[in-house]
Write a protein that holds these residues in place. Structure first.
Motif, PDB file in Angstrom:
ATOM      1  N   UNK B  52       0.773  -1.121  -0.063  1.00 21.34           N
ATOM      2  CA  UNK B  52       0.066  -0.046  -0.150  1.00 21.34           C
ATOM      3  C   UNK B  52       0.734   1.161  -0.014  1.00 21.34           C
ATOM      4  N   UNK B  53       2.259   1.152   0.396  1.00 21.47           N
ATOM      5  CA  UNK B  53       3.033   2.321   0.508  1.00 21.47           C
ATOM      6  C   UNK B  53       3.820   2.406  -0.702  1.00 21.47           C
ATOM      7  N   UNK B  54       5.163   2.647  -0.433  1.00 23.24           N
ATOM      8  CA  UNK B  54       6.076   2.892  -1.460  1.00 23.24           C
ATOM      9  C   UNK B  54       6.778   1.518  -1.969  1.00 23.24           C
ATOM     10  N   UNK B  55       6.492   0.412  -1.162  1.00 20.10           N
ATOM     11  CA  UNK B  55       7.144  -0.627  -1.415  1.00 20.10           C
ATOM     12  C   UNK B  55       6.501  -1.943  -1.700  1.00 20.10           C
ATOM     13  N   UNK B  56       6.627  -2.723  -2.596  1.00 24.24           N
ATOM     14  CA  UNK B  56       5.905  -3.954  -2.607  1.00 24.24           C
ATOM     15  C   UNK B  56       6.671  -4.943  -1.787  1.00 24.24           C
ATOM     16  N   UNK B  57       8.074  -5.050  -1.964  1.00 24.70           N
ATOM     17  CA  UNK B  57       8.907  -5.879  -1.035  1.00 24.70           C
ATOM     18  C   UNK B  57      10.261  -5.782  -1.583  1.00 24.70           C
ATOM     19  N   UNK B  58      11.110  -5.667  -0.530  1.00 26.40           N
ATOM     20  CA  UNK B  58      12.501  -5.661  -0.750  1.00 26.40           C
ATOM     21  C   UNK B  58      13.477  -6.695  -0.322  1.00 26.40           C
ATOM     22  N   UNK B  59      12.754  -7.637  -0.282  1.00 22.35           N
ATOM     23  CA  UNK B  59      13.449  -9.186  -0.119  1.00 22.35           C
ATOM     24  C   UNK B  59      14.109  -9.491   1.189  1.00 22.35           C
ATOM     25  N   UNK B  60      15.160  -9.991   1.162  1.00 22.54           N
ATOM     26  CA  UNK B  60      15.679 -10.637   2.249  1.00 22.54           C
ATOM     27  C   UNK B  60      15.814  -9.810   3.328  1.00 22.54           C
ATOM     28  N   UNK B  61      15.724 -10.223   4.682  1.00 25.49           N
ATOM     29  CA  UNK B  61      15.860  -9.347   5.914  1.00 25.49           C
ATOM     30  C   UNK B  61      17.257  -9.414   6.411  1.00 25.49           C
ATOM     31  N   UNK B  62      18.016  -8.452   5.598  1.00 23.71           N
ATOM     32  CA  UNK B  62      19.408  -8.676   5.771  1.00 23.71           C
ATOM     33  C   UNK B  62      19.805  -8.272   7.400  1.00 23.71           C
ATOM     34  N   UNK B  63      19.202  -7.294   8.090  1.00 23.93           N
ATOM     35  CA  UNK B  63      19.350  -7.133   9.543  1.00 23.93           C
ATOM     36  C   UNK B  63      19.146  -8.491  10.414  1.00 23.93           C
ATOM     37  N   UNK B  64      18.292  -9.209   9.967  1.00 23.21           N
ATOM     38  CA  UNK B  64      17.797 -10.223  10.866  1.00 23.21           C
ATOM     39  C   UNK B  64      18.781 -11.504  10.415  1.00 23.21           C
ATOM     40  N   UNK B  65      19.252 -11.576   9.112  1.00 25.12           N
ATOM     41  CA  UNK B  65      20.375 -12.587   8.866  1.00 25.12           C
ATOM     42  C   UNK B  65      21.649 -12.434   9.522  1.00 25.12           C
TER      43      UNK B  65
END
Lengths: 222, 222, 222
Positions: B52-65
């Motif tokens: 609904x905003x500026x993103x659909x998805x930016x993929x892997x959660x590198x912070x969590x990784x």
């Protein structure tokens, strides 16, 4: 039944104008004999396949299959062999799609080098998804080897019916023509390529389509 | 968190409008649960995914990784499983790309049957080359299986950012729409295909994408 | 003999303007040395290859091969290695096709990231079918990996000569230019991509073209 005629260097295989041209074993035998004759001919030659009525071919003969379930694997192997010999043929082949080109008929059309489609009527369609029929591995490989990823996906997973203009836009056919100019357009494309019918052309296609041909030549599980 | 709604035969999975929709394990669990619900529903149905905003998805959660390096192989397997189940789904899936669609987000979009992209803002991008991140084999196979050779090459080896019109021209998306008409356009594409949600469609996709699915289902080296 | 010059971040490999630039072993050695120099350079860099006369390259040196038949397998391995290192190179490569680009010359052009072709003269052509020369497996895999199915089929099985506009329409080249602007156009495409010359780009290409590179690196049967 199919009838083979010769127009200079171009053989024309006339499919039955009064029939859907399903792959009944007798029809397959007649097509195989025609291809044998083209193969045996010497020198420059090309092949155009064309029907005369509302159909080019609608593929597997499901009526015959239902009555001969015990022979279905051998039957599929024979259809796959038709696809493989067309795909690997040194002779340039042009399918003149005068009408409905469905299912295994559509696959045989894709095994040809080129396709010219009638503009005003008739559809190219892989209706398997609507008939609860999966594709054999070799069939799937053939379709994928001849179309772009997006077109193969749409054609195989939605059963879309493509009219001539849509088939051209999707890269399924190479040209379109008015119904009364279709055969002439196909012959005109085939004739200048007759000189390409050299053994090396079969070698080139064997290498280019190695995986597809292996899949088509693998016997169906019995 | 993602929220699943139903509009007649079309399920709409709303990704979080206030978030980049990276694949945090909690988000993956919520997406998996939504897909389970769609799978379990009976009869004709299709699925649209949209943010609904500026993103659909930016993929892997590198912070969590980075904080969970010991679980990275299991995490990648889970992301690959999401791609594989989407690619092989019998239900027609349409990604409504409302904003940035990056990296593994872009790969998940490619696993859908169709993509409709917002015309005025947002990019489709595989930035891996600029981040010194190679593609896993399954990811590489997925991208290559869905794009033309030239587009896969450019997208993967240059990290080009494609706006809507450019993504359409490159064959990455199937249609574009104004932002306020994006979801409606995606639903309009999905609805007539709801009847295709049959088991045979999964079989057809398993055969069509056999190598890609095998690569995506091969456990990541530990 | 080829001569390597540097224009800021863009290396330009000038092929011989007075020659067809066939792959004589001495020419291969000079090209290999130039590629070694580009590989060894540090930092952002790209590579443009261009000739100056009527030819870019016409491929295998058949005269040399006929006189050195006992060394043909090693020679083919060396040509395949040139294709593989170009295809897998982290450095962005742009072929500026100033003239005839034939046979193995055309394959080397396809191994580059991008191709810009002169609009008014010169052909891209795979004449193997007319010369009774089959393609090696690696060559066939390379061509198929870089072109759409329809273009690979036509180029490989009919030997069609594509002028600049036709090559652009068929997706063989990425752009065309007037002869006097060709090199500048190629450099202009290469320069903004110089920053992409990172080790991960080689990794990405190794995965994307794994099967093709394996085929190119498999020693020719002796």
């Amino acid at each position: 039944m199919p009838k083979l005629e010769r127009d200079g260097e171009v053989f024309v295989l006339h499919l039955d104008p009064d029939d859907e041209n399903r792959f009944h074993p007798d029809r397959l035998a007649a097509v195989e004999a025609a291809l044998d004759e083209v193969d045996a001919a010497a020198g420059p030659r090309a092949l155009v396949t064309v029907g005369g009525g509302k159909f080019w071919s609608t593929g597997l003969d499901l009526d015959w299959l239902l009555s001969n379930a015990d022979r279905s694997a051998a039957y599929l192997d024979r259809v796959h062999a038709l696809f493989a010999r067309t795909l690997a043929s040194p002779v340039v082949t042009v399918a003149a799609l005068n009408g409905h080109t469905f299912a295994a008929g559509a696959m045989w059309a894709l095994a040809h080098d080129l396709r010219v489609m009638r503009l005003d009527r008739g559809f190219f369609c892989l209706p398997e998804v609507d008939l609860d029929l999966p594709f054999q591995s070799g069939m799937s490989a053939l379709i994928r080897a001849r179309l772009t990823p997006a077109t193969a996906h749409e054609a195989m997973t939605t059963g879309r019916r493509y009219g001539g203009g849509q088939a051209l836009a999707a890269g399924i056919v190479d040209a379109v023509a008015q119904a009364d100019q279709l055969l002439a357009a196909a012959v005109e494309r085939a004739r200048p390529l007759a000189a390409k019918a050299r053994p090396v052309r079969a070698q080139i296609k064997e290498t280019l389509y190695a995986e597809t041909l292996t899949a088509l030549r693998t016997p169906t599980a019995r």
